[in-house]
Design an enzyme around this catalytic site. Structure first.
Site, PDB file in Angstrom:
ATOM      1  N   GLY A 131       0.784  -1.242   0.000  1.00  0.00           N
ATOM      2  CA  GLY A 131       0.000   0.000   0.000  1.00  0.00           C
ATOM      3  C   GLY A 131       0.811   1.285   0.000  1.00  0.00           C
ATOM      4  CG  ASP A 181       2.489  -1.141 -11.316  1.00  0.00           C
ATOM      5  OD1 ASP A 181       3.182  -0.223 -11.798  1.00  0.00           O
ATOM      6  OD2 ASP A 181       1.450  -0.937 -10.662  1.00  0.00           O
TER       7      ASP A 181
END
Ligand code: GLA
Length: 391
Positions: A131, A181
């Site tokens: 996160g 990513d």
């Protein structure tokens, strides 16, 4: 002394033994990443320059029983229900926790491509912080995709592993992320950043000049990527592309951005301006990275941060303050900007090795008045996803 990776593998092995009562037979790894330039560009089909980092997800795997796929997330234990299992013969449905959906989504995407998976047991351990914008999700998805593929004898390319992990996030986790990513996690070369064309998926490793060091500064402000803000930005970009009559904002030149603006409102115009200007920064940043030109990096990363904050509106006041302090401390010795999706998370600094103290100094000054302390960490550019072979 065990190194970071050995400790992580050990944790995966021990966790596997504890949960399943047998030894894992294989281990697979996929790294997190930090993006150097090209933010919010991947889903606009442009160029990006991420760099895999030496923090990774390890999947320990052993053969399964019956038609069952069993998974254990060792890092989620304190949150309870860290286990999952589902039948490979029945339709795979969404579960109630993100990590489960990453795993289920990967199996679902592989099945959707016509692959028949062998039953398996996996235990997952990771040291990619969750996160904070370092792609713990992509590392998880790619590591699980690689593990499933290898175990089932599928010989899938890094591009396909990346697409499978992305599909899991898009279809099962509910985040409309792009491909950056997962490609960074699947296809990187050690010691290099990855210059990636997000439309064709063509890519090229860019060496990082030995005089430079990449520092990630965790702002301590957590973000939730599946939150609506990310998906909203994506929708805004799509609407802007539609207005200009292009397939993606990558196809919009800086001239056409102004010339064909017409009735486009300020918000959509600003979003498009960020994407168009950001794409133009990618190649010069790649060049400066290879040449060790810290003054050029300082200027371009400052521009990039302003664009993210003002035009794309994904920064926060404390982040702007921290970026300002670090940029001032570095001067022409390197650049700094918000990295990843934004709304919190991390900054990335690319600076002369000799100027690292200036970053630490600026972070310490910020912390004297910040409500949440920031912390900095240097990462070595890592290699992409790979099976780990033991002697
Ligand atoms: C997140 C998404 C990526 C990308 C970045 C912003 O990391 O997962 O696909 O869009 O945000 O550049």
């Amino acid at each position: 002394m065990m190194d970071r990776r050995e400790r992580l593998i050990d944790r995966a092995r021990e966790g596997f033994q504890l949960v399943y009562g047998t030894e894992p037979t294989h281990f697979f790894a996929a790294p997190g990443r930090v993006n150097l330039i090209g933010e919010h560009v991947d889903y606009n089909a442009g160029y990006v320059l991420p760099c895999a980092i030496d923090r990774e997800t390890i999947v320990a795997l052993g053969a399964g029983e019956g038609n069952l796929f069993e998974a254990t997330a060792l890092d989620m234990a304190e949150m309870g229900s860290a286990r999952d299992d589902f039948s490979l013969d029945a339709p795979i449905v969404r579960a109630d926790q993100n990590w489960r959906n990453h795993v289920r989504g990967v199996v679902h995407a592989l099945a959707g491509r016509g692959h028949r998976l062998k039953p398996a047991r996996i235990a997952i351990a990771s040291d990619v912080p969750i996160g904070v914008g370092l792609s713990s999700s992509a590392a998880l998805g790619v590591a699980v995709a690689l593990a499933c593929a290898e175990h089932s004898g599928l010989n899938l390319s890094p591009d396909v592993l990346a697409k499978v992990a992305q599909a899991a996030e898009n279809d099962f986790v509910g985040c409309a992320c792009g491909i950056m990513d997962q490609m960074a996690s699947a296809s990187s070369t050690a010691g290099h950043a990855l210059l990636l064309d997000c439309r064709s998926l063509e890519h090229m490793p860019i060496p990082i000049h030995e005089s430079l060091v990449i520092t990630v500064i965790n702002t301590g402000l957590r973000r939730e990527l599946t939150g609506s803000a990310f998906n909203l930005r994506r929708a805004e970009c799509k609407a802007a592309a539609r207005h200009y009559g292009v397939a993606a904002l990558r196809d919009l030149s800086p001239e056409a951005l102004e010339r064909a603006r017409g009735w486009l409102d300020d918000v959509h115009f600003a979003r498009a301006r960020h994407v168009v200007s950001e794409i133009a920064r990618v190649e010069p940043v790649a060049l400066a990275l290879a040449q060790g030109d810290s003054a050029v990096l300082a200027a371009l990363l400052a521009e990039a941060h302003r664009s993210l904050a003002d035009d794309f509106d994904v920064s926060l006041p404390p982040i702007d303050r921290l970026v300002g302090l670090v940029a001032e401390a570095l001067g022409t010795a390197g650049g700094v900007r918000l990295t990843g999706a934004g709304f919190g998370g991390c900054l990335v600094a690319v600076a002369d090795r000799t100027a690292s103290w200036a970053i630490d100094d600026a972070v310490a000054r910020y912390n004297t008045t910040a409500s949440l302390p920031a912390s900095s960490n240097s990462f070595a550019p890592a290699k992409g996803a790979a099976p780990i072979v033991f002697q």
